[in-house]
Design a protein around this motif. Structure first.
Motif, PDB file in Angstrom:
ATOM      1  N   GLY A   9       0.830  -1.208   0.000  1.00  0.00           N
ATOM      2  CA  GLY A   9       0.000   0.000   0.000  1.00  0.00           C
ATOM      3  C   GLY A   9       0.864   1.256   0.000  1.00  0.00           C
ATOM      4  O   GLY A   9       0.513   2.272  -0.600  1.00  0.00           O
ATOM      5  N   GLY A  44      -2.338  -2.068   2.426  1.00  0.00           N
ATOM      6  CA  GLY A  44      -3.035  -0.929   3.042  1.00  0.00           C
ATOM      7  C   GLY A  44      -2.174   0.307   3.222  1.00  0.00           C
ATOM      8  O   GLY A  44      -2.691   1.426   3.248  1.00  0.00           O
ATOM      9  N   GLY A 113      -6.824  -7.677   1.547  1.00  0.00           N
ATOM     10  CA  GLY A 113      -6.642  -8.713   2.549  1.00  0.00           C
ATOM     11  C   GLY A 113      -7.803  -9.695   2.513  1.00  0.00           C
ATOM     12  O   GLY A 113      -8.819  -9.464   1.840  1.00  0.00           O
ATOM     13  N   HIS A 118      -2.746 -12.003   9.028  1.00  0.00           N
ATOM     14  CA  HIS A 118      -1.576 -11.973   8.158  1.00  0.00           C
ATOM     15  C   HIS A 118      -1.586 -10.700   7.323  1.00  0.00           C
ATOM     16  O   HIS A 118      -2.317  -9.765   7.642  1.00  0.00           O
ATOM     17  CB  HIS A 118      -1.461 -13.245   7.315  1.00  0.00           C
ATOM     18  CG  HIS A 118      -2.640 -13.563   6.469  1.00  0.00           C
ATOM     19  ND1 HIS A 118      -3.181 -14.820   6.397  1.00  0.00           N
ATOM     20  CD2 HIS A 118      -3.381 -12.795   5.647  1.00  0.00           C
ATOM     21  CE1 HIS A 118      -4.206 -14.810   5.577  1.00  0.00           C
ATOM     22  NE2 HIS A 118      -4.347 -13.586   5.100  1.00  0.00           N
ATOM     23  N   THR A 119      -0.780 -10.648   6.280  1.00  0.00           N
ATOM     24  CA  THR A 119      -0.725  -9.429   5.457  1.00  0.00           C
ATOM     25  C   THR A 119      -0.992  -9.798   3.995  1.00  0.00           C
ATOM     26  O   THR A 119      -1.123 -10.977   3.642  1.00  0.00           O
ATOM     27  CB  THR A 119       0.668  -8.746   5.536  1.00  0.00           C
ATOM     28  OG1 THR A 119       1.594  -9.561   4.841  1.00  0.00           O
ATOM     29  CG2 THR A 119       1.115  -8.540   6.970  1.00  0.00           C
ATOM     30  N   VAL A 123      -1.341 -13.142   1.191  1.00  0.00           N
ATOM     31  CA  VAL A 123      -2.491 -13.346   0.291  1.00  0.00           C
ATOM     32  C   VAL A 123      -1.990 -13.513  -1.149  1.00  0.00           C
ATOM     33  O   VAL A 123      -2.415 -14.419  -1.877  1.00  0.00           O
ATOM     34  CB  VAL A 123      -3.471 -12.142   0.378  1.00  0.00           C
ATOM     35  CG1 VAL A 123      -4.590 -12.286  -0.656  1.00  0.00           C
ATOM     36  CG2 VAL A 123      -4.047 -12.015   1.789  1.00  0.00           C
TER      37      VAL A 123
HETATM   38  P1  UTP Z   1      -0.820  -4.913   4.588  1.00  0.00           P
HETATM   39  O1  UTP Z   1      -0.741  -6.157   3.829  1.00  0.00           O
HETATM   40  O2  UTP Z   1      -0.933  -3.642   3.855  1.00  0.00           O
HETATM   41  O3  UTP Z   1       0.407  -4.848   5.603  1.00  0.00           O
HETATM   42  O4  UTP Z   1      -2.056  -5.021   5.565  1.00  0.00           O
HETATM   43  P2  UTP Z   1       1.731  -3.967   5.604  1.00  0.00           P
HETATM   44  O5  UTP Z   1       2.794  -4.885   6.080  1.00  0.00           O
HETATM   45  O6  UTP Z   1       1.427  -2.751   6.416  1.00  0.00           O
HETATM   46  O7  UTP Z   1       2.082  -3.607   4.086  1.00  0.00           O
HETATM   47  P3  UTP Z   1       2.205  -2.227   3.251  1.00  0.00           P
HETATM   48  O8  UTP Z   1       2.604  -1.101   4.152  1.00  0.00           O
HETATM   49  O9  UTP Z   1       0.882  -2.010   2.606  1.00  0.00           O
HETATM   50  O10 UTP Z   1       3.290  -2.536   2.267  1.00  0.00           O
HETATM   51  C1  UTP Z   1      -2.390  -3.986   6.486  1.00  0.00           C
HETATM   52  C2  UTP Z   1      -3.004  -4.598   7.720  1.00  0.00           C
HETATM   53  O11 UTP Z   1      -4.259  -5.220   7.410  1.00  0.00           O
HETATM   54  C3  UTP Z   1      -4.430  -6.413   8.158  1.00  0.00           C
HETATM   55  C4  UTP Z   1      -3.230  -6.517   9.081  1.00  0.00           C
HETATM   56  O12 UTP Z   1      -3.561  -5.866  10.305  1.00  0.00           O
HETATM   57  C5  UTP Z   1      -2.175  -5.713   8.343  1.00  0.00           C
HETATM   58  O13 UTP Z   1      -1.182  -5.211   9.214  1.00  0.00           O
HETATM   59  N1  UTP Z   1      -4.578  -7.577   7.229  1.00  0.00           N
HETATM   60  C6  UTP Z   1      -4.210  -7.470   5.919  1.00  0.00           C
HETATM   61  C7  UTP Z   1      -5.133  -8.747   7.701  1.00  0.00           C
HETATM   62  O14 UTP Z   1      -5.467  -8.880   8.888  1.00  0.00           O
HETATM   63  N2  UTP Z   1      -5.319  -9.785   6.829  1.00  0.00           N
HETATM   64  C8  UTP Z   1      -4.974  -9.699   5.521  1.00  0.00           C
HETATM   65  O15 UTP Z   1      -5.187 -10.666   4.746  1.00  0.00           O
HETATM   66  C9  UTP Z   1      -4.379  -8.517   5.059  1.00  0.00           C
END
Ligand code: UTP
Length: 229
Positions: A9, A44, A113, A118-119, A123
């Motif tokens: 993001g 995000g 997400g 997870h992040t 996914v």
């Molecule tokens: P991100 O994938 O954007 O994490 O998800 P990040 O590590 O901050 O990556 P950048 O900054 O975009 O590069 C943001 C948040 O959304 C939730 C988590 O809390 C994560 O930290 N999330 C995201 C989930 O719980 N599940 C998901 O599948 C994706």
């Protein structure tokens, strides 16, 4: 070639402005025009962090914070969908099954997400594994994978190529150090290792780097299957 792109993001929409998103849309459409099958997963970034920070101050629990993060990733996914014009599935895709179906129909699925815990790197890696992608691109804000966190160790050297097992080791070490930032999250690297996929970690602040990753002329880090190392 079937290509899945995981865009951070903070790379796609660092301050929610149109230029970078429009350029991502253009590059992904061009890849499709060149005959590639394309899927994207969007993070995000700073907007998610702003919302999560505010909700944490209010006293929200970790599940609630993750749900908020997921909502913001899907908001960013809608921005990319707008830039893809009529090529994309019109709403953020919420399941890997639906994304696979869209790829089969030559629509571009854009996911955010999925579930808490997870992040979006995880996914994207799962989507690449599930759809037997030829290439997974992690579009990050760093130029590749370094032997140590380049923010804290300015002498750290960048890998041109490495195996997923080596990437797991490096990311584990970086994540152990408080406050440091791994280029790809640990769960994603473990999924990558089990999948045997070919991946590239690159600086996605210039979206044309995606085209160079597909052509094999990028200057990021190749993550190659064990038997090719
Ligand atoms: P991100 O994938 O954007 O994490 O998800 P990040 O590590 O901050 O990556 P950048 O900054 O975009 O590069 C943001 C948040 O959304 C939730 C988590 O809390 C994560 O930290 N999330 C995201 C989930 O719980 N599940 C998901 O599948 C994706």
């Amino acid at each position: 070639m079937k290509v899945i792109v995981s865009v951070g993001g903070s790379v796609l929409a660092p301050d929610v402005e149109s230029d970078r998103v429009a350029e991502y849309g253009r590059v992904l459409r061009e890849l499709e025009d060149a005959g590639h099958t394309v899927g994207a997963v969007v993070g995000g970034g700073p907007t998610a962090r702003t919302y999560i920070g505010a909700a944490r101050d209010i006293g929200a629990n970790e599940m609630e914070l993750d749900q908020l993060g997921i909502a913001v990733t899907r908001l960013n996914a809608r921005l990319l969908i707008a830039a893809l014009e009529d090529r994309a599935v019109p709403t953020p895709v919420e399941t890997h099954e639906r994304a696979r179906e869209a790829l089969r129909q030559d629509d571009i699925p854009v996911m955010g997400g999925t579930v808490p815990g997870h992040t979006t790197d995880a996914v994207g890696t799962a989507l690449a594994e599930y759809t037997n992608a030829d290439l997974l691109i992690y579009a990050t804000s760093v130029s590749g994978v370094y032997e140590a966190d380049p923010d804290t160790d300015p002498d750290a050297e960048k890998f041109d190529s490495m195996t997923a097992a080596e990437l797991v080791d490096i990311v584990s070490d970086i994540e152990l150090a408080a406050g440091s930032n791994a280029p790809v999250d640990l769960l994603a690297t473990k999924l990558l290792q089990r999948s045997g996929l070919r991946a590239v970690v690159l600086d996605g602040t210039d979206p044309t780097a995606l085209t160079r990753a597909v052509d094999g002329t990028h200057d990021g880090t190749d993550v190659v299957p064990e038997d090719e190392a």
